[in-house]
Structures are given as structure tokens and as C-alpha cells.
Design a protein around this motif. Structure first.
Motif, PDB file in Angstrom:
ATOM      1  N   ILE A   1      -4.900  -2.221  -1.847  1.00 38.54           N
ATOM      2  CA  ILE A   1      -4.347  -1.299  -0.851  1.00 38.54           C
ATOM      3  C   ILE A   1      -2.868  -1.597  -0.611  1.00 38.54           C
ATOM      4  O   ILE A   1      -2.046  -0.686  -0.515  1.00 38.54           O
ATOM      5  CB  ILE A   1      -5.146  -1.386   0.466  1.00 38.54           C
ATOM      6  N   ASP A   2      -2.511  -2.889  -0.488  1.00 40.16           N
ATOM      7  CA  ASP A   2      -1.096  -3.256  -0.328  1.00 40.16           C
ATOM      8  C   ASP A   2      -0.264  -2.750  -1.506  1.00 40.16           C
ATOM      9  O   ASP A   2       0.846  -2.230  -1.333  1.00 40.16           O
ATOM     10  CB  ASP A   2      -0.959  -4.781  -0.214  1.00 40.16           C
ATOM     11  N   PHE A   3      -0.836  -2.964  -2.679  1.00 41.67           N
ATOM     12  CA  PHE A   3      -0.147  -2.499  -3.895  1.00 41.67           C
ATOM     13  C   PHE A   3       0.068  -0.994  -3.842  1.00 41.67           C
ATOM     14  O   PHE A   3       1.159  -0.492  -4.070  1.00 41.67           O
ATOM     15  CB  PHE A   3      -0.969  -2.898  -5.125  1.00 41.67           C
ATOM     16  N   ARG A   4      -1.024  -0.270  -3.511  1.00 40.64           N
ATOM     17  CA  ARG A   4      -0.952   1.191  -3.485  1.00 40.64           C
ATOM     18  C   ARG A   4       0.030   1.690  -2.436  1.00 40.64           C
ATOM     19  O   ARG A   4       0.809   2.610  -2.673  1.00 40.64           O
ATOM     20  CB  ARG A   4      -2.347   1.764  -3.217  1.00 40.64           C
ATOM     21  N   ASN A   5      -0.010   1.069  -1.250  1.00 36.91           N
ATOM     22  CA  ASN A   5       0.882   1.498  -0.166  1.00 36.91           C
ATOM     23  C   ASN A   5       2.357   1.319  -0.541  1.00 36.91           C
ATOM     24  O   ASN A   5       3.202   2.173  -0.264  1.00 36.91           O
ATOM     25  CB  ASN A   5       0.569   0.720   1.110  1.00 36.91           C
ATOM     26  N   ASN A   6       2.659   0.172  -1.148  1.00 39.54           N
ATOM     27  CA  ASN A   6       4.044  -0.073  -1.579  1.00 39.54           C
ATOM     28  C   ASN A   6       4.481   0.917  -2.652  1.00 39.54           C
ATOM     29  O   ASN A   6       5.611   1.420  -2.632  1.00 39.54           O
ATOM     30  CB  ASN A   6       4.188  -1.506  -2.092  1.00 39.54           C
ATOM     31  N   LEU A   7       3.573   1.176  -3.586  1.00 42.38           N
ATOM     32  CA  LEU A   7       3.904   2.118  -4.658  1.00 42.38           C
ATOM     33  C   LEU A   7       4.064   3.531  -4.110  1.00 42.38           C
ATOM     34  O   LEU A   7       4.964   4.269  -4.521  1.00 42.38           O
ATOM     35  CB  LEU A   7       2.817   2.081  -5.738  1.00 42.38           C
ATOM     36  N   GLU A   8       3.197   3.895  -3.156  1.00 40.01           N
ATOM     37  CA  GLU A   8       3.294   5.221  -2.553  1.00 40.01           C
ATOM     38  C   GLU A   8       4.609   5.382  -1.790  1.00 40.01           C
ATOM     39  O   GLU A   8       5.243   6.435  -1.832  1.00 40.01           O
ATOM     40  CB  GLU A   8       2.106   5.471  -1.613  1.00 40.01           C
ATOM     41  N   ALA A   9       5.007   4.335  -1.070  1.00 41.51           N
ATOM     42  CA  ALA A   9       6.279   4.382  -0.338  1.00 41.51           C
ATOM     43  C   ALA A   9       7.446   4.566  -1.302  1.00 41.51           C
ATOM     44  O   ALA A   9       8.409   5.304  -1.023  1.00 41.51           O
ATOM     45  CB  ALA A   9       6.447   3.097   0.467  1.00 41.51           C
ATOM     46  N   PHE A  10       7.360   3.913  -2.441  1.00 43.47           N
ATOM     47  CA  PHE A  10       8.386   4.055  -3.486  1.00 43.47           C
ATOM     48  C   PHE A  10       8.438   5.495  -3.984  1.00 43.47           C
ATOM     49  O   PHE A  10       9.498   6.107  -4.089  1.00 43.47           O
ATOM     50  CB  PHE A  10       8.074   3.086  -4.625  1.00 43.47           C
ATOM     51  N   LEU A  11       7.248   6.058  -4.249  1.00 41.39           N
ATOM     52  CA  LEU A  11       7.168   7.401  -4.818  1.00 41.39           C
ATOM     53  C   LEU A  11       7.592   8.466  -3.813  1.00 41.39           C
ATOM     54  O   LEU A  11       8.197   9.477  -4.190  1.00 41.39           O
ATOM     55  CB  LEU A  11       5.750   7.679  -5.322  1.00 41.39           C
ATOM     56  N   ILE A  12       7.261   8.269  -2.528  1.00 40.68           N
ATOM     57  CA  ILE A  12       7.628   9.249  -1.503  1.00 40.68           C
ATOM     58  C   ILE A  12       9.146   9.412  -1.451  1.00 40.68           C
ATOM     59  O   ILE A  12       9.681  10.529  -1.402  1.00 40.68           O
ATOM     60  CB  ILE A  12       7.071   8.827  -0.121  1.00 40.68           C
ATOM     61  N   ASN A  13       9.866   8.302  -1.472  1.00 43.70           N
ATOM     62  CA  ASN A  13      11.329   8.359  -1.453  1.00 43.70           C
ATOM     63  C   ASN A  13      11.876   9.037  -2.709  1.00 43.70           C
ATOM     64  O   ASN A  13      12.833   9.816  -2.651  1.00 43.70           O
ATOM     65  CB  ASN A  13      11.908   6.951  -1.336  1.00 43.70           C
ATOM     66  N   LEU A  14      11.259   8.712  -3.830  1.00 37.57           N
ATOM     67  CA  LEU A  14      11.718   9.278  -5.100  1.00 37.57           C
ATOM     68  C   LEU A  14      11.421  10.774  -5.163  1.00 37.57           C
ATOM     69  O   LEU A  14      12.249  11.562  -5.647  1.00 37.57           O
ATOM     70  CB  LEU A  14      11.038   8.551  -6.268  1.00 37.57           C
ATOM     71  N   GLU A  15      10.246  11.175  -4.680  1.00 36.90           N
ATOM     72  CA  GLU A  15       9.882  12.600  -4.668  1.00 36.90           C
ATOM     73  C   GLU A  15      10.806  13.399  -3.750  1.00 36.90           C
ATOM     74  O   GLU A  15      11.167  14.546  -4.054  1.00 36.90           O
ATOM     75  CB  GLU A  15       8.430  12.764  -4.223  1.00 36.90           C
ATOM     76  N   ALA A  16      11.178  12.805  -2.627  1.00 37.29           N
ATOM     77  CA  ALA A  16      12.078  13.494  -1.697  1.00 37.29           C
ATOM     78  C   ALA A  16      13.411  13.801  -2.377  1.00 37.29           C
ATOM     79  O   ALA A  16      13.973  14.890  -2.222  1.00 37.29           O
ATOM     80  CB  ALA A  16      12.295  12.639  -0.447  1.00 37.29           C
ATOM     81  N   PHE A  17      13.927  12.847  -3.150  1.00 38.35           N
ATOM     82  CA  PHE A  17      15.171  13.065  -3.884  1.00 38.35           C
ATOM     83  C   PHE A  17      14.972  14.109  -4.973  1.00 38.35           C
ATOM     84  O   PHE A  17      15.782  15.015  -5.158  1.00 38.35           O
ATOM     85  CB  PHE A  17      15.654  11.750  -4.508  1.00 38.35           C
ATOM     86  N   ASN A  18      13.852  13.977  -5.680  1.00 38.01           N
ATOM     87  CA  ASN A  18      13.636  14.785  -6.876  1.00 38.01           C
ATOM     88  C   ASN A  18      13.354  16.248  -6.563  1.00 38.01           C
ATOM     89  O   ASN A  18      13.812  17.140  -7.280  1.00 38.01           O
ATOM     90  CB  ASN A  18      12.484  14.204  -7.690  1.00 38.01           C
ATOM     91  N   TYR A  19      12.617  16.517  -5.489  1.00 41.01           N
ATOM     92  CA  TYR A  19      12.125  17.873  -5.260  1.00 41.01           C
ATOM     93  C   TYR A  19      12.745  18.581  -4.053  1.00 41.01           C
ATOM     94  O   TYR A  19      12.753  19.812  -4.007  1.00 41.01           O
ATOM     95  CB  TYR A  19      10.605  17.855  -5.098  1.00 41.01           C
ATOM     96  N   THR A  20      13.245  17.850  -3.085  1.00 37.27           N
ATOM     97  CA  THR A  20      13.743  18.514  -1.871  1.00 37.27           C
ATOM     98  C   THR A  20      15.234  18.310  -1.612  1.00 37.27           C
ATOM     99  O   THR A  20      15.826  19.052  -0.845  1.00 37.27           O
ATOM    100  CB  THR A  20      12.954  18.023  -0.625  1.00 37.27           C
ATOM    101  N   ASP A  21      15.827  17.303  -2.223  1.00 38.58           N
ATOM    102  CA  ASP A  21      17.253  17.033  -2.001  1.00 38.58           C
ATOM    103  C   ASP A  21      18.093  18.109  -2.700  1.00 38.58           C
ATOM    104  O   ASP A  21      18.063  18.240  -3.925  1.00 38.58           O
ATOM    105  CB  ASP A  21      17.615  15.647  -2.534  1.00 38.58           C
TER     106      ASP A  21
END
Length: 542
Positions: A423-443
Motif C-alpha cells: 500500500i505504501d508503495f502504491r500510494n507513493n507511486l500514485e502520488a507520483f502519477l497524479i502530479n505527472l498526469e496533471a502536467f500531461n493532460y491539464t496543464d
């Protein structure tokens, strides 16, 4: 001071005896690689061919025909091949081309620098040639003075009177002139005389065609080889207009073959763009210019300027003259205060594209392929590869796949410790992806510097924590295959992140930042289209 060395014969005439000797020892020193080999090939054609023979050296405007021809004339002299170079264009003010040939032949023979097989006295033969030329000039109702070896001036009008007093066929002025010229040529080394008739395609059309006729009718003599360095298509246009032929190319070619023996066997070699860049774009040119870096290979370096100018010049198929003009414009723009740090790739593409379009070309696809990081202002449907560079969809997709694997492991495993680590692994990876997705799709204002910061920061923080969480997984209720699968996919994602960072940094170093690409396009196109304003600004600043 930039000295024009195009006409080598005129250039060396301005030098001291010592400098002239040095130049003649290194005739091809300022020619690009391949020209000297081409010269050897043409010389072998001269040596092996039976005479009389007329052939052309094909080359469009600006390809370096005069550059080659004047040096080739001096090269033949070094190889002891008698030759005469003259520009038909410089003589087209004369009423008849025969006068041009007569003047050139007279001056050549009079100089006493003929290369002969034996040490013989040519005085009588020279006098015969001068007299023969004078008689022909008289017969076409022209009065000129032709010097003899003894410097006596012969009146063309007097010669006409002498010729008209006899009715013998042997006194035909043309035949006598041809015989006298042949007699002196037989005494020359190799028994050949080469006439290099340059710049015919720059003459008045009527004069150009008459020059061809003069060669055919007056100098079709054993021992003479005539070379026409010429733009063949332009010469065809002259013939077509002069003889009122139709525009059928086959007819033009057939008629031209009446004058010229070969069919374009010799063509001026294409320019070596890299050589021209290295020859002109020297460090001292940009010594006091902060817009261009003299060292390294960054986007605004001298290295990149040479590289991209050569690349685009080659793809645009610019002639030597056109490419030198592009290089000259590049130097002026690079040294301007208005340009700032030069984006060498973009500047080179615009300069070559402008020259390419001036030639009447409309298909610019060949330039787009070599200019992938700037969107095409002529084609709104063209997608800039810079946008592709900032796209992180692949990393996001790979990360989502890893999360799905980890979710399955959590559901299927009963070990709370393992679940917590996962779960820790997944949460950290998800936090990484959320920031990246925000740049990639909404910025809406994507910037390379921002993406670099996101990737580096999140990799160092969230992604690194995710990797550590996976390393802590020690549970025997799931197979090693699943754990290894998770680790391998995570490592692969890490490599993708590293490669993306390296790719963007490499681009920034080689091409410069394009975060405000519309402003860059507007600025550069304005400078290219209105380059004259740079001089006005520099004058105002001084």
C-alpha cells in the motif's frame, strides 16, 4: 577586406610576383574537395579526344563555373597544355563574336608564352595568323587593328582591298585563317589549343547564339578544343528564341548538338556545404559576439550553426552562390543585438527555407524532416515534435500497469505486513502519477523546465519511496515471480523516467528552450523577412 577570388585570373593579376607564385602553386587551395579530381577528369578528356571537338561543362547559375574555369585555365598551363580563357559576357558589346575570338587569340600568341614541342621560331607563323584574322574581319565589313610580332598595325580595310583584287579560291580569307591557325597549333605541345569560352549564358541571347555559330563555322579546325562552361537549359532557351523553335525540348537539344559534341557528360560538382561553412564561419568572426558560443555543442554554439546550415543547405540543394549568401545573412543576424542567444537549428532552417522558396519551390517537406522541434508555420496540421518530447503518456501508462499488479497482490495476500508495504508503495507511486498526469493532460502552459522539475523531484521523493517499499516486501505467501514482476516493471518505469529527463536535457542543450514557441517563431520570422532593419538598429545604437 573581403576580396573576390571568383575569377582566379583577375585575382592573381592584382598580386605581387611572390604571392602570385604561391597561388599558382596551390591553385585548388580554396576549392572544396572533389574539384581538383574533376579538373583532372576534364584534362584527360582534352588529352584523349581527337580534334576538332566542342564540349560543355554543365552548371546552373551560381554553381561556380567561373570559379572552376579560371582556375582550370591556370591548371592547364601548369600541365603545359596551351589554352585561352575569355569571358564572352565581357565582350558582348562587340558587334560580332569573331572579334572576341580574334582578340583573345592575338593576345595569346603575341605574349610569346606558347608551349611548343621544339624550340622553334614562330614569328612567320604568328604573322600568318594575324594576317588571316585580319582578312576575315575585313571580309565581314569590320575595321580593327591586329598587331603583328613587329608591332605593325594592319588595317582591316586595306586587307579587304587586297583580298578583292584576286579571284583565286585559295585566297578565301576563312580558309587561309584556318590554315594559318592550324599551322601554328601543329607546333604546339600535344598539337592542341584549348579555348575556354566562359559566361556564354550571361550574354545577350543573340550574341550567345552567334558565338556558337562562330565556333562552328570559323574554328572547326584540327587541333582546337572548345569548352563552354554553361547553364545548358538557359542556352536552350536562347536557341529556342533566336531560331523561333517550338518549346519541344527534344528539338532544342537536337539543335544544340549541332554546336556542342557531348551531352552533359561533365557537370560542375555540387558544393560541399560543410567545407563552405568551415571556410567562412571562423571563430574570429564571432570573437566579440555573445550570441554564439565558440566552444561546446550547445544549441547556440558555432558547432551547431555550421552543422545545421550545412544540413539545410544540402537538403535545399542551394548553389554555392546561394549558400554563401545564406551564410552571410546568418553572420549578420547572429551578431545582431536583437537576436539574443541564437537557436542555430531554427535560424538555419528559416534562412535556407527562404532561399529555397525564392527559387520557386513550394514543397518544403524535405526541410520539415530536418527541423522536427519547431512547428511548421506553413502547415497548421503539422504536429511539433517538441510537444511529443513533453508527452509523458508512456510513463503514466507503465505506472498504471504497475499499480494494477500491486492491487492484485494486496487483494490476494493475507499478510498485513506485506499489504502495508504494498500500500505504501502504491500510494507513493500514485502520488507520483497524479502530479505527472496533471502536467500531461491539464496543464495548458507546458514548459520543459517544469517537466524536468516534476520528474526529478518526484523521482527523488515519491518514486524512490515506492522502490524502497518494494525492496522491503518479504512474504512467502506470494510467488517470487510476482515480486520479480513488480520489481522489473518498476525498474523499467525508472529507466523511462531517466531517459525522458536525459532526452529533454539533450534537446535543451542542442536546440534551446521552446516553452514560448509562438514568440520565438514571430521573432525569428520577423528578423528573417525584415533583415534590413537590423542595420538601422545597429546604426541607432552606435
Amino acid at each position: 577586406m573581403n576580396i573576390d577570388k571568383t575569377n582566379f585570373i583577375k585575382y592573381i593579376a592584382t598580386l605581387s610576383a611572390k604571392d602570385k607564385s604561391t597561388c599558382l602553386e596551390n591553385i585548388w587551395a580554396d576549392a572544396f574537395p572533389g574539384i581538383e579530381i574533376f579538373a583532372v577528369g576534364v584534362m584527360q578528356e582534352i588529352i584523349k579526344r581527337k580534334t576538332p571537338y566542342v564540349f560543355s561543362i554543365e552548371g546552373g547559375y551560381g554553381t561556380g563555373k567561373t570559379f572552376f574555369s579560371t582556375r582550370f585555365s591556370e591548371y592547364l598551363k601548369k600541365e603545359e597544355i596551351n589554352n585561352i580563357y575569355f569571358s564572352a559576357w565581357e565582350s558582348d558589346y562587340m558587334p560580332d563574336p569573331f572579334l572576341s575570338f580574334s582578340k583573345a587569340i592575338t593576345q595569346f600568341i603575341e605574349k610569346d608564352n606558347l608551349v611548343c614541342e621544339d624550340d622553334i621560331n614562330l614569328s612567320k607563323l604568328k604573322k600568318a595568323v594575324f594576317k588571316g584574322l585580319g582578312n576575315v574581319i575585313s571580309s565581314i565589313n569590320m575595321e580593327v587593328a591586329i598587331p603583328t610580332v613587329t608591332k605593325i598595325r594592319i588595317s582591316g580595310k586595306a586587307l579587304v582591298n587586297n583580298w578583292s583584287k584576286t579571284s583565286k579560291e585559295s585566297d578565301d580569307p576563312i580558309l587561309n585563317m584556318q590554315k594559318s591557325l592550324k599551322d601554328i597549333i601543329t607546333k604546339l605541345k600535344n598539337s592542341k589549343l584549348v579555348l575556354i569560352v566562359d559566361e556564354l549564358d550571361r550574354c545577350r541571347p543573340d550574341y550567345a547564339v552567334k558565338t556558337l555559330e562562330t565556333v562552328k563555322h570559323f574554328f572547326d579546325i584540327e587541333g582546337i578544343i572548345v569548352i563552354f562552361p554553361v547553364h545548358r537549359d538557359k542556352l536552350n532557351e536562347y536557341i529556342n528564341g533566336f531560331y523561333n523553335l517550338n518549346s519541344n525540348k527534344n528539338n532544342e537539344e537536337t539543335y544544340l548538338q549541332k554546336f556542342i559534341s557531348n551531352e552533359g557528360d561533365f557537370k560542375i560538382p555540387p558544393p560541399k556545404y560543410e567545407y563552405l561553412c568551415n571556410d567562412v564561419l571562423l571563430e574570429e568572426v564571432f570573437r566579440d559576439c555573445s550570441n554564439i558560443k565558440l566552444e561546446g555543442e550547445s544549441y547556440n554554439s558555432l558547432f551547431q550553426l555550421k552543422k545545421w546550415l550545412a544540413e539545410y543547405g544540402k537538403k535545399s540543394k542551394l548553389t554555392s552562390r546561394e549558400f554563401k549568401e545564406v551564410i552571410g545573412n546568418a553572420i549578420i543576424i547572429c551578431k545582431s543585438n536583437k537576436i539574443g542567444k541564437v537557436r542555430c537549428n531554427y535560424l538555419s532552417s528559416l534562412l535556407c527555407k527562404k532561399k529555397y522558396k525564392e527559387k520557386g519551390n513550394v514543397h518544403l517537406g524535405l526541410l520539415h524532416h530536418y527541423n522536427p522541434f519547431y512547428k511548421d508555420i506553413d502547415n497548421p496540421y503539422h504536429t511539433s515534435s517538441y510537444k511529443v518530447l513533453l508527452d509523458c503518456s508512456n510513463i503514466i501508462s507503465l505506472g498504471d500497469g504497475i499499480i494494477r499488479i500491486s492491487n492484485n497482490s494486496i487483494i490476494n495476500d493475507r499478510d498485513d505486513n506485506f499489504k502495508n508495504e504494498t500500500i505504501d508503495f502504491r500510494n507513493n507511486l500514485e502520488a507520483f502519477l497524479i502530479n505527472l498526469e496533471a502536467f500531461n493532460y491539464t496543464d495548458k502552459n507546458k514548459k520543459s523546465s517544469k517537466l524536468i522539475d516534476i520528474l526529478k523531484t518526484l523521482k527523488k521523493d515519491k518514486f524512490l519511496k515506492a522502490q524502497k517499499s518494494v525492496d522491503k516486501i518479504k512474504n512467502f505467501s506470494i510467488s517470487n515471480l510476482e515480486i520479480n514482476n513488480l520489481k522489473n516493471n518498476l525498474q523499467r518505469c525508472g529507466r523511462e523516467i531517466e531517459e525522458k529527463i536525459a532526452e529533454i536535457e539533450e534537446f535543451l542543450d542542442e536546440y534551446g528552450c521552446c516553452d514560448e514557441i509562438d514568440k520565438i517563431i514571430k521573432k525569428y520570422t520577423s528578423i528573417i523577412e525584415e533583415r534590413y532593419k537590423l542595420h538601422i538598429e545597429e546604426k541607432d545604437n552606435s
